[in-house]
Design an enzyme around this catalytic site. Structure first.
Site, PDB file in Angstrom:
ATOM      1  CE1 TYR A  14      -3.489  -2.570   0.139  1.00  0.00           C
ATOM      2  CE2 TYR A  14      -4.418  -1.275   1.927  1.00  0.00           C
ATOM      3  CZ  TYR A  14      -4.538  -2.292   1.010  1.00  0.00           C
ATOM      4  OH  TYR A  14      -5.696  -3.019   0.961  1.00  0.00           O
ATOM      5  CB  SER A  43       4.930  -5.471   7.736  1.00  0.00           C
ATOM      6  OG  SER A  43       4.765  -4.204   8.333  1.00  0.00           O
ATOM      7  CD  GLU A  62      -4.285  -3.785   9.202  1.00  0.00           C
ATOM      8  OE1 GLU A  62      -3.074  -3.893   9.432  1.00  0.00           O
ATOM      9  OE2 GLU A  62      -4.750  -2.859   8.515  1.00  0.00           O
TER      10      GLU A  62
END
Length: 388
Positions: free
Chosen positions: A128, A161, A244
């Site tokens: 993103y 990540s 999420e």
């Protein structure tokens, strides 16, 4: 149907019977700021879980899950945290991409990608954020061009990540030349192990490298690996962010409670608790943690309806701020000794790592500033912020 308590007992019993032998040393390993710890061993543990049917417990049985109810999922995540089981390596696939594909993917995409997520055979990361599109995600500049039966992706992602441990990345890219802001974006599934993809770890304050830069230079993915129609990427990306903030947050709070209890114990042992200001801050931290739990339970009403709504931003901003303040409180409880490292190789202790890494809590997964805008506009109905 198995009751919640029967399900909880089954989870607890399986964890007790299996977190031993080769997996015993994994208790408490991993987690925020410590993702580098025993990664291969934690992946082996998660594959062991998969073989017993304990991954993706909330997914429908038709997609390889257990079809657990919302209450059972909460029980699973709480028991997993209470057992001090190792941090999961498959969060992005299980909690984010999987539900997104179930909601928006084609039958072929579900058949191709869901089974390897359940089996922990393929790990995913989230493409993103970019250097100029972090909090302002709509400013994405990574582009993808259709070339025959493939998409050709060029651009840069950042703060990705665990990209260095991942096999695939779900990427938000601009597929309509000349489009601006939320329009013209698409949601692509891109393999990382190919020419044209360069993953570069970023060294953080903690000295570890959970985050990465990812450069795409003509990387390719089949034309069929677009989720939704071209131009629908923004809507699907926002749905992913909603998934999420689901039931796994209850397990996260068990970890927070363990940190707070350990800090209270330290304050008693080193005399910091004799300071009335420290005692007051510890008490406020306890009440804050209770507030986080009640917020999470309220948010789960949205999960039961399909996906958390903008109210989830309330929970995110609250726990992120609380956890950052807990790190600051930990340093004050430690006193001057908290500024000293233990000597070569100068590894951080748990409190130092908490203080440094929790600074990122109010930035990743939507910064506090952006969460306030969402709460103001979508929850309270206030006028939208003036935008250029």
């Amino acid at each position: 149907m198995t009751s919640v308590e029967e399900f909880r007992t089954e989870v607890r019993g399986w964890l007790r019977a299996n977190l031993k032998g080769e997996f015993a040393a994994l208790r408490g390993r991993g987690g925020p700021g410590r993702e580098h710890e025993a990664f291969a061993e934690r992946r082996a543990w998660e594959r062991h879980m998969a073989a017993a049917g304990w991954t993706c417990v909330g997914w429908p049985e038709e997609f390889g899950g257990r079809g657990a109810t919302l209450e059972q999922q909460v029980a699973f995540h709480e028991e997993y945290a209470l057992a001090d089981a190792p941090a999961r390596v498959n969060h992005m696939g299980e909690q984010l991409l999987g539900p997104t594909l179930m909601a928006f993917g084609t039958p072929e995409q579900r058949e191709r990608f869901l089974p390897p997520i359940v089996a922990v055979e393929e790990l995913w990361c989230q493409g993103y954020s970019e250097p100029d599109a972090g909090s302002d995600l709509a400013n994405v500049r990574t582009r993808a061009e259709r070339e025959g039966d493939a998409w050709r992706v060029t651009g840069q992602k950042i703060w990705t990540s665990l990209a260095h441990e991942s096999d695939w990345c779900f990427v938000v890219a601009r597929t309509e030349p000349g489009s601006v802001r939320h329009q013209g974006l698409s949601y692509l599934l891109v393999p990382l192990g190919q020419p044209g993809v360069d993953v570069r770890p970023i060294t953080q304050l903690t000295g570890t490298s959970e985050f990465n830069e990812v450069f795409f230079d003509g990387a390719r993915t089949p034309a069929s690996h677009i989720v939704g129609a071209p131009g629908e990427g923004w809507r699907i990306a926002m749905a992913t962010l909603g998934f999420e903030r689901g039931v796994s947050t209850l397990g996260q709070q068990v970890g927070f409670r363990r940190e707070l209890e350990a800090l209270i114990d330290l304050a008693r042992r080193n005399g910091a608790a004799e300071d009335p200001l420290i005692r007051d801050r510890l008490a406020r931290a306890w009440t804050g943690l209770e507030t986080i739990r009640f917020n999470a339970l309220r948010m789960l009403d949205g999960v039961a309806a399909g996906a958390p709504g903008p109210e989830a931003s309330i929970g995110k901003i609250y726990w992120a701020t609380w956890h950052r303040e807990l790190g600051e409180l930990a340093m004050d409880v430690c006193g001057a000794e908290g500024m000293l490292a233990a000597g070569e190789p100068y590894d951080l202790d748990d409190w130092q790592r908490l203080f440094l890494f929790s600074r990122s809590d109010t930035i990743y997964a939507g910064s506090n500033e952006i969460q306030r805008n969402i709460i103001a506009e979508r929850v309270l109905g206030l006028p939208r912020e003036v935008r250029p």
